[in-house]
Write a protein that holds these residues in place. Structure first.
Motif, PDB file in Angstrom:
ATOM      1  N   ALA A 129       0.833  -1.154  -0.025  1.00  0.00           N
ATOM      2  CA  ALA A 129      -0.056   0.074  -0.140  1.00  0.00           C
ATOM      3  C   ALA A 129       0.862   1.221  -0.152  1.00  0.00           C
ATOM      4  O   ALA A 129       0.614   2.221  -0.602  1.00  0.00           O
ATOM      5  N   ALA A 151      -8.403   8.234  -1.219  1.00  0.00           N
ATOM      6  CA  ALA A 151      -9.209   7.287  -0.652  1.00  0.00           C
ATOM      7  C   ALA A 151     -10.115   6.605  -1.850  1.00  0.00           C
ATOM      8  O   ALA A 151     -10.621   5.436  -1.774  1.00  0.00           O
ATOM      9  N   ARG A 154      -8.832   3.368  -3.496  1.00  0.00           N
ATOM     10  CA  ARG A 154      -8.487   1.996  -2.602  1.00  0.00           C
ATOM     11  C   ARG A 154      -9.016   0.870  -3.297  1.00  0.00           C
ATOM     12  O   ARG A 154      -8.183  -0.173  -3.287  1.00  0.00           O
ATOM     13  N   GLU A 160      -7.034  -1.747   0.899  1.00  0.00           N
ATOM     14  CA  GLU A 160      -8.265  -1.138   1.764  1.00  0.00           C
ATOM     15  C   GLU A 160      -7.594  -0.954   3.147  1.00  0.00           C
ATOM     16  O   GLU A 160      -7.784  -1.741   3.896  1.00  0.00           O
ATOM     17  N   MET A 163      -6.311   5.481   4.940  1.00  0.00           N
ATOM     18  CA  MET A 163      -5.223   6.313   4.206  1.00  0.00           C
ATOM     19  C   MET A 163      -4.540   7.180   5.208  1.00  0.00           C
ATOM     20  O   MET A 163      -3.276   7.197   5.214  1.00  0.00           O
TER      21      MET A 163
END
Length: 261
Positions: A129, A151, A154, A160, A163
């Motif tokens: 991420a 966001a 995502r 997921e 953030m």
């Protein structure tokens, strides 16, 4: 290309259109013009048609290569590492350096790899991420995006996570600026002394336009100040004393006598 299924929501792109340097009509001017690369699945979904391996290399890989060549670091140290620049006054607690070194060496599914991103545990998932956000910021003109806008990516990027919490956990990579109700995340490595380390043409044009606007404002203020001064100079105010004489009446007889002579 960072999307696992090769699609993106057009709405998400529209939110960061300016950050990516896209024109207002990018649906027609970009997707329509490059139909060999993009295909509109529906009104709000665009799919990638072609795949270019040369474009599937993250921006951070260039930094890793420099670290490997210039600093003679081993591939084990650089293969999955990120540039870290902690803010001034950052407090390093005991054991932090070892944890950071372990995290830097931790392997993960890279942004352009289409693999099962949830395989390998929570730490690898979170590091991916971080890598995806790092790459997305690297693709923007000014290396920054509003946190709320991130966001919207995502699901498409399979990140997921919360953030804001994620970004705050990595202050050496990301910097969050708060202005009013808006929070903007900057790629820390991209900035030095208030400007981009590697300016791009779009960024340079925007900076020049900003300087022109500020210059115009300064000149406008100067012109207004000059106009006010002239107006005050033209409006001479004379005070009247108790005998009904005004300041300056003494000059009238002198002028009259001069005319007679």
């Amino acid at each position: 290309m960072m999307s696992l299924n090769g699609t993106l929501h057009v709405h998400a792109l529209r939110l960061i259109r300016r950050e990516l340097g896209l024109p207002c009509d990018f649906r027609e001017s970009v997707f329509g013009k490059y139909s060999d690369e993009f295909r509109l699945v529906d009104l709000e979904t665009v799919a990638l048609v072609g795949w270019d391996d040369e474009l599937g290399i993250a921006h951070v890989e260039k930094w890793r290569e420099r670290e490997y060549r210039e600093k003679w670091l081993s591939e084990f140290e650089t293969k999955f590492a990120f540039p870290i620049n902690f803010p001034t006054g950052f407090k390093i607690e005991r054991g932090f350096r070892e944890k950071l070194k372990t995290w830097q060496r931790l392997s993960y599914t890279k942004p352009y790899e289409r693999k099962d991103v949830k395989c390998g545990g929570a730490q690898r998932y979170e590091k991916r991420a971080v890598a995806v956000i790092h790459e997305l910021l690297s693709l923007t003109v000014e290396k920054m995006v509003e946190v709320d806008q991130l966001a919207h990516f995502r699901r498409d990027f399979a990140i997921e996570v919360n953030m804001r919490e994620l970004l705050l956990r990595y202050p050496g990579i990301f910097y969050i600026s708060t202005k009013g109700n808006a929070q903007t995340v900057f790629l820390r490595e991209a900035y030095e002394k208030g400007g981009l380390v590697e300016p791009n043409p779009v960024y340079a044009v925007r900076r020049n336009m900003l300087e022109l606007v500020l210059l115009g404002r300064r000149k406008t203020k100067q012109l207004l100040a000059c106009d006010e001064f002239k107006e005050e100079s033209n409006n001479v105010v004379c005070e009247v004393d108790g005998n009904g004489k005004r300041d300056g009446d003494w000059a009238i007889p002198f002028l009259e006598s001069s005319e007679k002579n």
